[in-house]
Scaffold this active site. Structure first.
Site, PDB file in Angstrom:
ATOM      1  N   LYS A  60      12.276  -5.467  -0.307  1.00 42.78           N
ATOM      2  CA  LYS A  60      10.912  -5.943  -0.514  1.00 42.78           C
ATOM      3  C   LYS A  60      10.877  -7.466  -0.314  1.00 42.78           C
ATOM      4  O   LYS A  60      11.715  -8.017   0.394  1.00 42.78           O
ATOM      5  CB  LYS A  60      10.425  -5.519  -1.905  1.00 42.78           C
ATOM      6  CG  LYS A  60      10.055  -4.048  -1.993  1.00 42.78           C
ATOM      7  CD  LYS A  60       8.772  -3.788  -1.228  1.00 42.78           C
ATOM      8  CE  LYS A  60       8.188  -2.427  -1.482  1.00 42.78           C
ATOM      9  NZ  LYS A  60       6.888  -2.253  -0.794  1.00 42.78           N
ATOM     10  N   LYS A  75      -5.145  -4.241  -2.669  1.00 44.21           N
ATOM     11  CA  LYS A  75      -4.587  -4.995  -1.539  1.00 44.21           C
ATOM     12  C   LYS A  75      -4.403  -4.114  -0.316  1.00 44.21           C
ATOM     13  O   LYS A  75      -4.722  -4.510   0.806  1.00 44.21           O
ATOM     14  CB  LYS A  75      -3.252  -5.636  -1.955  1.00 44.21           C
ATOM     15  CG  LYS A  75      -2.639  -6.538  -0.880  1.00 44.21           C
ATOM     16  CD  LYS A  75      -1.765  -7.613  -1.490  1.00 44.21           C
ATOM     17  CE  LYS A  75      -0.466  -7.052  -2.025  1.00 44.21           C
ATOM     18  NZ  LYS A  75       0.547  -6.887  -0.955  1.00 44.21           N
ATOM     19  N   SER A  76      -3.902  -2.899  -0.514  1.00 42.63           N
ATOM     20  CA  SER A  76      -3.675  -1.998   0.614  1.00 42.63           C
ATOM     21  C   SER A  76      -4.980  -1.670   1.333  1.00 42.63           C
ATOM     22  O   SER A  76      -5.056  -1.696   2.573  1.00 42.63           O
ATOM     23  CB  SER A  76      -3.022  -0.699   0.125  1.00 42.63           C
ATOM     24  OG  SER A  76      -1.747  -0.937  -0.423  1.00 42.63           O
ATOM     25  N   SER A 107       7.843   5.242   3.750  1.00 38.14           N
ATOM     26  CA  SER A 107       7.244   3.928   3.963  1.00 38.14           C
ATOM     27  C   SER A 107       5.833   4.085   4.489  1.00 38.14           C
ATOM     28  O   SER A 107       5.630   4.514   5.635  1.00 38.14           O
ATOM     29  CB  SER A 107       8.076   3.089   4.947  1.00 38.14           C
ATOM     30  OG  SER A 107       7.382   1.896   5.279  1.00 38.14           O
ATOM     31  N   ARG A 127       5.524 -10.213  -7.613  1.00 35.45           N
ATOM     32  CA  ARG A 127       5.663  -9.193  -8.659  1.00 35.45           C
ATOM     33  C   ARG A 127       6.807  -9.519  -9.620  1.00 35.45           C
ATOM     34  O   ARG A 127       6.741  -9.177 -10.801  1.00 35.45           O
ATOM     35  CB  ARG A 127       5.833  -7.817  -8.027  1.00 35.45           C
ATOM     36  CG  ARG A 127       4.658  -7.466  -7.127  1.00 35.45           C
ATOM     37  CD  ARG A 127       4.479  -5.996  -6.884  1.00 35.45           C
ATOM     38  NE  ARG A 127       3.546  -5.783  -5.782  1.00 35.45           N
ATOM     39  CZ  ARG A 127       2.222  -5.803  -5.901  1.00 35.45           C
ATOM     40  NH1 ARG A 127       1.661  -6.036  -7.074  1.00 35.45           N
ATOM     41  NH2 ARG A 127       1.455  -5.590  -4.838  1.00 35.45           N
ATOM     42  N   ASP A 132       5.958  -0.587  -5.970  1.00 40.14           N
ATOM     43  CA  ASP A 132       5.706  -1.989  -6.319  1.00 40.14           C
ATOM     44  C   ASP A 132       5.659  -2.229  -7.817  1.00 40.14           C
ATOM     45  O   ASP A 132       5.616  -3.388  -8.255  1.00 40.14           O
ATOM     46  CB  ASP A 132       4.390  -2.456  -5.693  1.00 40.14           C
ATOM     47  CG  ASP A 132       4.503  -2.665  -4.193  1.00 40.14           C
ATOM     48  OD1 ASP A 132       5.592  -3.034  -3.726  1.00 40.14           O
ATOM     49  OD2 ASP A 132       3.496  -2.449  -3.492  1.00 40.14           O
TER      50      ASP A 132
END
Length: 449
Positions: free
Chosen positions: A354, A28-29, A174, A402, A327
């Site tokens: 989150k 995804k990143s 982050s 998640r 995550d």
């Protein structure tokens, strides 16, 4: 209320051995960054293996709104004809980023140093999350932001007409903040410098270099110093997206917990800033084997085989590892519930902000399933039950993909089924979760089907 309309209650029942091959979606990143950097390049970027979940599709729509030509060809193949650094057009409509904190923060960075105005919104979960951690450093470039109380979406950004480069020390680990500042620095003259005291996922740095940006990374006593030369002409790329280690976490952890399981997850990205979960699972006694290690597009990749692991032990997870697996703590806490002893997770306050407060959500759900959990502001401890977890609870997913998937994994190994009130958010990152896990042998049921 679901992120996507009507809630989809789901139940996971105890199942037999999980067997087979789990082709999880693309990372995804890297998918987000492929679209954004492709849009900031001059020429055609070609991407294969792009994650086609809701989050990434929303980023694709946003790049179209800023003037890039983004085309989906099927089977994860996409092309992006970019507008170049500083070439974003002002969008006609509000940019809806759905559930994606990564998408909205990176896009804000990418537009912050162009003389255009854009308004951003998202679903109920995203609109509750703080954006000040990104808009504060973007203001140093000259970008203005006006949002709701607490720096929340909907929010309008007015990009800097005459941006200036910045030197910014990231106050909390982050990758989203770091990446937003670097993307903003692309259209600022001179050197933009970002300093992070703790390393976070480095896909942005790797991909910027791949697109031809002049970027350097140096480890110093001050921390990890990233220096970017502004106003480059980025070159289009051919990108093969490795499979997402965060998505792989779910079939891997399920295989570890369900007796007799043997699951192969091919082509998993093993970037060291992302692979903390697998190291942690091995320290707990999980049977994981990395086969056929190789490199794809500058990212380390391997095929990961996970087998049932009956002798899991609780451990203290090093706080320094948190950024590389932030995550994955929800599903790690599920594994911890089946271990022998206490699993101690420290330095994880990022979980509080989150998609939801993940510590609170997991603690409540685990307790409902018969597990003892202690928690503080930036830590939690799960007391393992040596494989004998009662289950039998219905848990709130809180619009968090998640959380929903973690409890679906849990239900595969508990004595009684586990349910979530809404499984629809799963499509944001893992749209094929249900058929993939069912093919392996899981028993997942949509309760309103």
């Amino acid at each position: 209320m679901s992120a996507h309309g009507t809630p989809v209650p789901m139940t996971s029942r105890p199942c037999g051995p999980l067997k087979g091959r789990a082709d999880v979606p693309g990372d995804k990143s890297i998918s987000h960054r492929s679209l954004i950097l492709g849009a900031l390049s001059v020429g055609e970027t070609r991407v294969t293996g792009l994650l086609e979940g809701d989050d990434v599709l929303d980023t694709a729509k946003a790049m179209r709104a800023f003037g890039a030509e983004v085309t989906q060809h099927g089977n994860g193949e996409w092309t992006i004809n970019g507008v170049g650094v500083g070439g974003f057009a002002e969008p006609d409509q509000v940019i809806d980023c759905g559930n994606s904190g990564t998408g909205v923060r990176l896009i804000m960075g990418a537009m912050a140093t162009s003389p255009i105005t854009a308004t951003f919104t998202g679903d109920a979960s995203l609109n509750s999350r703080p954006m000040g951690r990104v808009t504060d450093p973007l203001a140093l470039f000259g970008c203005q932001a006006v949002g709701r109380e607490g720096g929340r979406l909907p929010m309008t950004l007015v990009g800097a007409a005459d941006p200036i480069p910045v030197r910014y020390v990231v106050p909390v680990p982050s990758a989203q903040v770091k990446s937003a500042v670097l993307l903003a620095g692309l259209n600022a003259p001179g050197e933009t410098v970002v300093i992070e005291k703790e390393a976070t996922r480095d896909h942005t740095e790797r991909m910027l270099a791949g697109f031809g940006a002049d970027i350097s990374v140096v480890e110093t006593d001050e921390g990890r110093v990233i220096t970017l030369q502004g106003q480059p002409e980025l070159q289009p790329q051919d990108i093969n997206v490795p499979r997402d280690p965060s998505s792989a976490a779910f079939p891997v952890c399920a295989a570890i917990l369900v007796p007799g399981s043997d699951v192969l997850v091919p082509n998993i990205g093993l970037n060291p800033t992302r692979a903390g979960l697998f190291t942690t699972l091995q320290e707990m006694g999980a049977d994981l084997v990395f086969e056929n290690p190789r490199e794809i597009g500058g990212e380390p990749v391997a095929d990961l085989r996970a087998r049932y692991s009956p002798d899991l032990k609780g451990i203290a997870v090093p706080p320094a590892r948190a950024a590389s697996m932030i995550d994955e703590y929800p599903v790690l806490s599920v594994v911890a519930a089946f271990a022998d002893g206490v699993t101690d997770m420290q330095g994880v306050k990022e979980l509080r902000v989150k998609e939801c407060d993940r510590i609170d959500a997991m603690a409540k759900g685990l307790r409902a399933a018969g597990v003892i959990v202690d928690e503080g502001e930036d830590w939690w401890k799960v007391h393992g039950l040596q494989g004998q977890v009662a289950g039998g609870a219905t848990v709130e997913s809180r619009l968090d993909h998640r959380i929903a998937m973690a409890f679906m994994v849990m239900g595969m190994a508990t004595q009684n089924p586990m349910s979530v009130d809404d499984g629809s958010p799963i499509t944001t990152s893992f749209p094929i979760f249900e058929p993939l896990m069912t093919e392996l042998g899981a028993q997942l049921v949509r309760n309103n089907a």
